[in-house]
Design a protein around this motif. Structure first.
Motif, PDB file in Angstrom:
ATOM      1  N   THR A 136      11.426 -24.622 -20.784  1.00 32.10           N
ATOM      2  CA  THR A 136      10.588 -25.191 -19.726  1.00 32.10           C
ATOM      3  C   THR A 136      11.442 -25.985 -18.745  1.00 32.10           C
ATOM      4  O   THR A 136      11.272 -25.884 -17.523  1.00 32.10           O
ATOM      5  N   HIS A 137      12.382 -26.753 -19.266  1.00 33.39           N
ATOM      6  CA  HIS A 137      13.304 -27.537 -18.439  1.00 33.39           C
ATOM      7  C   HIS A 137      14.110 -26.611 -17.524  1.00 33.39           C
ATOM      8  O   HIS A 137      14.266 -26.875 -16.325  1.00 33.39           O
ATOM      9  N   MET A 138      14.626 -25.530 -18.085  1.00 32.37           N
ATOM     10  CA  MET A 138      15.404 -24.574 -17.300  1.00 32.37           C
ATOM     11  C   MET A 138      14.530 -23.907 -16.241  1.00 32.37           C
ATOM     12  O   MET A 138      14.971 -23.713 -15.110  1.00 32.37           O
ATOM     13  N   GLN A 139      13.312 -23.555 -16.597  1.00 34.39           N
ATOM     14  CA  GLN A 139      12.420 -22.918 -15.629  1.00 34.39           C
ATOM     15  C   GLN A 139      12.144 -23.845 -14.452  1.00 34.39           C
ATOM     16  O   GLN A 139      12.106 -23.402 -13.309  1.00 34.39           O
ATOM     17  N   ARG A 140      11.962 -25.105 -14.723  1.00 37.22           N
ATOM     18  CA  ARG A 140      11.713 -26.066 -13.634  1.00 37.22           C
ATOM     19  C   ARG A 140      12.921 -26.185 -12.714  1.00 37.22           C
ATOM     20  O   ARG A 140      12.770 -26.350 -11.513  1.00 37.22           O
ATOM     21  N   ARG A 178      21.758 -19.770 -14.065  1.00 35.46           N
ATOM     22  CA  ARG A 178      20.549 -19.308 -14.764  1.00 35.46           C
ATOM     23  C   ARG A 178      20.863 -18.479 -16.008  1.00 35.46           C
ATOM     24  O   ARG A 178      20.025 -18.349 -16.891  1.00 35.46           O
ATOM     25  N   ARG A 179      22.068 -17.911 -16.084  1.00 35.09           N
ATOM     26  CA  ARG A 179      22.392 -17.047 -17.227  1.00 35.09           C
ATOM     27  C   ARG A 179      22.284 -17.808 -18.546  1.00 35.09           C
ATOM     28  O   ARG A 179      21.941 -17.230 -19.562  1.00 35.09           O
ATOM     29  N   ILE A 180      22.537 -19.099 -18.516  1.00 34.04           N
ATOM     30  CA  ILE A 180      22.445 -19.908 -19.737  1.00 34.04           C
ATOM     31  C   ILE A 180      21.016 -19.894 -20.262  1.00 34.04           C
ATOM     32  O   ILE A 180      20.776 -19.609 -21.429  1.00 34.04           O
ATOM     33  N   GLY A 181      20.066 -20.178 -19.398  1.00 38.74           N
ATOM     34  CA  GLY A 181      18.666 -20.170 -19.803  1.00 38.74           C
ATOM     35  C   GLY A 181      18.184 -18.789 -20.188  1.00 38.74           C
ATOM     36  O   GLY A 181      17.383 -18.630 -21.114  1.00 38.74           O
ATOM     37  N   GLU A 240       2.816 -15.695 -22.668  1.00 35.74           N
ATOM     38  CA  GLU A 240       2.500 -16.334 -21.388  1.00 35.74           C
ATOM     39  C   GLU A 240       3.601 -16.123 -20.361  1.00 35.74           C
ATOM     40  O   GLU A 240       3.331 -15.854 -19.183  1.00 35.74           O
ATOM     41  N   THR A 241       4.848 -16.222 -20.784  1.00 33.76           N
ATOM     42  CA  THR A 241       5.969 -16.057 -19.865  1.00 33.76           C
ATOM     43  C   THR A 241       6.050 -14.630 -19.353  1.00 33.76           C
ATOM     44  O   THR A 241       6.210 -14.402 -18.143  1.00 33.76           O
ATOM     45  N   LEU A 242       5.930 -13.663 -20.253  1.00 37.75           N
ATOM     46  CA  LEU A 242       5.988 -12.262 -19.818  1.00 37.75           C
ATOM     47  C   LEU A 242       4.825 -11.927 -18.887  1.00 37.75           C
ATOM     48  O   LEU A 242       5.007 -11.230 -17.881  1.00 37.75           O
ATOM     49  N   CYS A 275      20.695 -27.118 -24.142  1.00 35.28           N
ATOM     50  CA  CYS A 275      20.753 -25.844 -23.428  1.00 35.28           C
ATOM     51  C   CYS A 275      22.157 -25.252 -23.487  1.00 35.28           C
ATOM     52  O   CYS A 275      22.336 -24.077 -23.809  1.00 35.28           O
ATOM     53  N   GLU A 276      23.138 -26.044 -23.179  1.00 30.40           N
ATOM     54  CA  GLU A 276      24.530 -25.577 -23.209  1.00 30.40           C
ATOM     55  C   GLU A 276      24.916 -25.079 -24.601  1.00 30.40           C
ATOM     56  O   GLU A 276      25.503 -24.018 -24.747  1.00 30.40           O
ATOM     57  N   ILE A 277      24.578 -25.843 -25.612  1.00 24.16           N
ATOM     58  CA  ILE A 277      24.965 -25.496 -26.980  1.00 24.16           C
ATOM     59  C   ILE A 277      24.222 -24.259 -27.461  1.00 24.16           C
ATOM     60  O   ILE A 277      24.819 -23.344 -28.031  1.00 24.16           O
TER      61      ILE A 277
END
Length: 189
Positions: free
Chosen positions: A61-65, A96-99, A123-125, A18-20
């Motif tokens: 998905t990890h970030m959303q959780r 959250r800006r990263i995700g 699905e997300t939208l 995520c960071e990278i």
């Protein structure tokens, strides 16, 4: 390796990825380059995720959780306005800006023909629009107006975020987003 250790390793890899990816970009980063930056091998990433595309989807998905806790829906326009401004601040300045940076890239990549990200994006939208529509209905907005404004807001939000993340000075965009809330989203209905 035990299932618990395997799970912990997978989560650590997701955090690193995520960071990278938020810095280097989804499209421009190969699996090999990503693995090198993470201090692991491409084989290790394939073992845990199967492909670069699946890794990216798992990162989202990890970030959303991690960032899903959503306050209760209020029937107050003032509460909705405060929620929207606070949400804007967390997605432009908070963790959250990263995700969100990765999410915007995936949304763009989903436009390619046969994109592995198309289903995720749709699905997300749909979920985001539905959730925002529920907030608008809660403040008494008529259903057709709420549906239109929720879709409009989400589309505008993507544009505002792209401008925010690419602007030398994003301060004017903060003001424009506030005007979107006051003049369009919460305009009399």
């Amino acid at each position: 390796m035990t299932a618990r250790a395997d799970s912990a390793k997978r989560l650590a890899l997701l955090d690193q990825a995520c960071e990278i990816l938020s810095r280097s970009g989804v499209v421009d980063t190969s699996l090999r380059s990503l693995a090198a930056q993470m201090g692991t091998s491409g084989r290790m990433l394939i073992y845990y995720f199967g492909s670069k595309e699946q890794l990216i989807l798992d990162v989202l998905t990890h970030m959303q959780r991690r960032f899903t806790p959503d306050p209760e829906i209020s029937s107050s326009l003032a509460d909705l306005r405060a929620y929207l401004l606070a949400d804007w601040a967390t997605i432009t300045r908070g963790e959250r800006r990263i995700g969100v940076r990765i999410l915007l890239q995936v949304f763009g990549a989903s436009c390619a023909q046969n994109s592995p990200y198309a289903t995720y994006t749709t699905e997300t939208l749909t979920t985001l629009i539905h959730n925002f529509e529920a907030r608008l209905l809660a403040v008494g907005m008529p259903p057709a107006t709420a549906a239109t404004r929720a879709t409009l807001c989400l589309s505008a939000l993507q544009g505002f975020l792209i401008r925010y993340f690419t602007a030398e000075d994003p301060t004017p965009i903060d003001h424009e987003f506030t005007r979107l809330i006051d003049d369009v989203i919460l305009a009399p209905f």
